[in-house]
Design an enzyme around this catalytic site. Structure first.
Site, PDB file in Angstrom:
ATOM      1  CE  LYS A  54       6.877 -10.134  -2.525  1.00  0.00           C
ATOM      2  NZ  LYS A  54       5.886  -9.907  -3.584  1.00  0.00           N
ATOM      3  CD  GLN A  98       5.416 -11.017  -7.061  1.00  0.00           C
ATOM      4  OE1 GLN A  98       5.286 -11.175  -5.856  1.00  0.00           O
ATOM      5  NE2 GLN A  98       6.031  -9.957  -7.561  1.00  0.00           N
ATOM      6  CG  ASP A 121       0.441  -7.385  -2.064  1.00  0.00           C
ATOM      7  OD1 ASP A 121       1.524  -6.943  -1.646  1.00  0.00           O
ATOM      8  OD2 ASP A 121       0.342  -8.308  -2.885  1.00  0.00           O
TER       9      ASP A 121
HETATM   10  N1  GUN Z   1       4.952  -6.907  -7.914  1.00  0.00           N
HETATM   11  C1  GUN Z   1       5.775  -5.864  -7.693  1.00  0.00           C
HETATM   12  N2  GUN Z   1       5.581  -5.382  -6.446  1.00  0.00           N
HETATM   13  C2  GUN Z   1       4.621  -6.133  -5.884  1.00  0.00           C
HETATM   14  C3  GUN Z   1       3.992  -6.125  -4.602  1.00  0.00           C
HETATM   15  O1  GUN Z   1       4.282  -5.303  -3.730  1.00  0.00           O
HETATM   16  N3  GUN Z   1       3.059  -7.074  -4.393  1.00  0.00           N
HETATM   17  C4  GUN Z   1       2.717  -7.981  -5.349  1.00  0.00           C
HETATM   18  N4  GUN Z   1       1.767  -8.861  -5.052  1.00  0.00           N
HETATM   19  N5  GUN Z   1       3.270  -8.017  -6.540  1.00  0.00           N
HETATM   20  C5  GUN Z   1       4.226  -7.092  -6.802  1.00  0.00           C
END
Ligand code: GUN
Length: 297
Positions: A54, A98, A121
């Protein structure tokens, strides 16, 4: 006949280029450099890889990526303090905590704390509610990425029966919302599908999956969905990423699906890269909205 591969990696690269161009325009017009702040708690290897990817994608799109790394034994209140600080930081437009969080931390409490205007998110209950009402502030990244993939491969959803397998808050539930939405309210062509939200406890799951023109698998069970479960010519989107020995496999048996379906997403290289591309888009949208509200206020 072998199915068409829906190449998420290439599609995501294209979307990222488009977002990078929009970021340049926004900054050239006097906007702030969009900034995404990630919070990574603990040292789960998969989460570290996700966060690194990311960050890299942010840099390439002209978005500032910040990272707060916290030890796995951080207290709930220290973690909430970090989120509070990011909420109040005017230089931060998007916040991403995360998941999963290490045991002992209350995920709900932390996600509820993220400022809804920075919740790229779309996990905050306020943003989930807006999505349910067909007026989303941010589109949830993985479902929105899937909508983009279908759209760019010119696979219509209107009038189709979509079977979503998996009822998670991150994928299954918001996916169903997006696909059932009215025209245009939740992204391009994400509309007017008839959606069945199935899951691991659905009776006669194979039969239900066989009724789907489009099948979206997000159940987290390696290769659970077999070729014989699919309607011939179905479109298969596999959200699963499961490590089996030293291989990554999806929730769908890929080789079998390729024999029956008309189009299939690979794992890896399918849905995963699109999630990141959508996150960048949401970060730009957050920066735009925050900038606009400051200038008009
Ligand atoms: N862990 C797995 N997928 C995601 C996501 O889309 N966002 C976040 N913040 N954590 C994750």
């Amino acid at each position: 006949m072998a199915a068409r591969i829906l190449d998420g990696k290439q599609t995501a690269l294209k979307i990222r280029e488009e977002i990078a161009a929009e970021v340049r325009q926004f900054v050239d017009a006097g906007g702030p450099t969009p900034c995404l702040a990630a919070v990574l708690v603990g040292d789960d290897p998969a989460s570290q890889v996700y966060v690194r990817n990311k960050q890299r994608a942010c840099e390439k799109a002209g978005i500032e990526g910040r990272l707060d790394r916290l030890p796995a034994d951080v207290s709930q209140s220290e973690l909430l303090d970090v989120v509070r600080r990011l909420n109040e930081d005017d230089g931060v437009h998007g916040i991403l905590v995360q998941l999963p969080l290490p045991r002992g931390l209350d995920e709900r409490l932390v996600l509820d704390m993220v400022d809804a205007r920075k919740d790229v998110d779309a996990f905050n209950p306020c943003n989930v509610g807006l999505l349910m009402q067909g007026r989303p502030r941010f589109l949830p990244c993985t479902p929105a990425g899937i909508v983009q993939l279908l759209h760019r491969y010119e696979i219509p959803t209107a009038g189709k029966h979509v079977v979503v397998v998996g009822r998670s808050d991150i994928v299954g539930k918001p996916m169903a919302m997006l696909l059932a939405a009215r025209d245009g309210s939740c992204g391009p062509s994400a509309a007017n599908a008839t959606v069945t939200l199935a899951h691991s406890r659905t009776a006669d799951l194979a039969e239900v999956v066989r009724s789907g023109d489009i099948v979206i698998a997000a159940v987290g069970r390696p290769e659970m969905i077999r070729g014989e479960w699919l309607k011939p010519g179905a479109v298969v989107v596999d959200v699963g990423i499961n490590r089996v020995e030293d291989r990554l496999v999806g929730d769908v048996h890929f080789d079998e699906a390729m024999e029956v379906a008309s189009a299939v997403t690979p794992v890896p290289g399918g849905v995963g890269p699109l999630t990141i591309a959508m996150l960048l888009g949401n970060t730009l949208a957050a920066a735009r909205a925050i900038h606009q509200s400051r200038n008009s206020g």
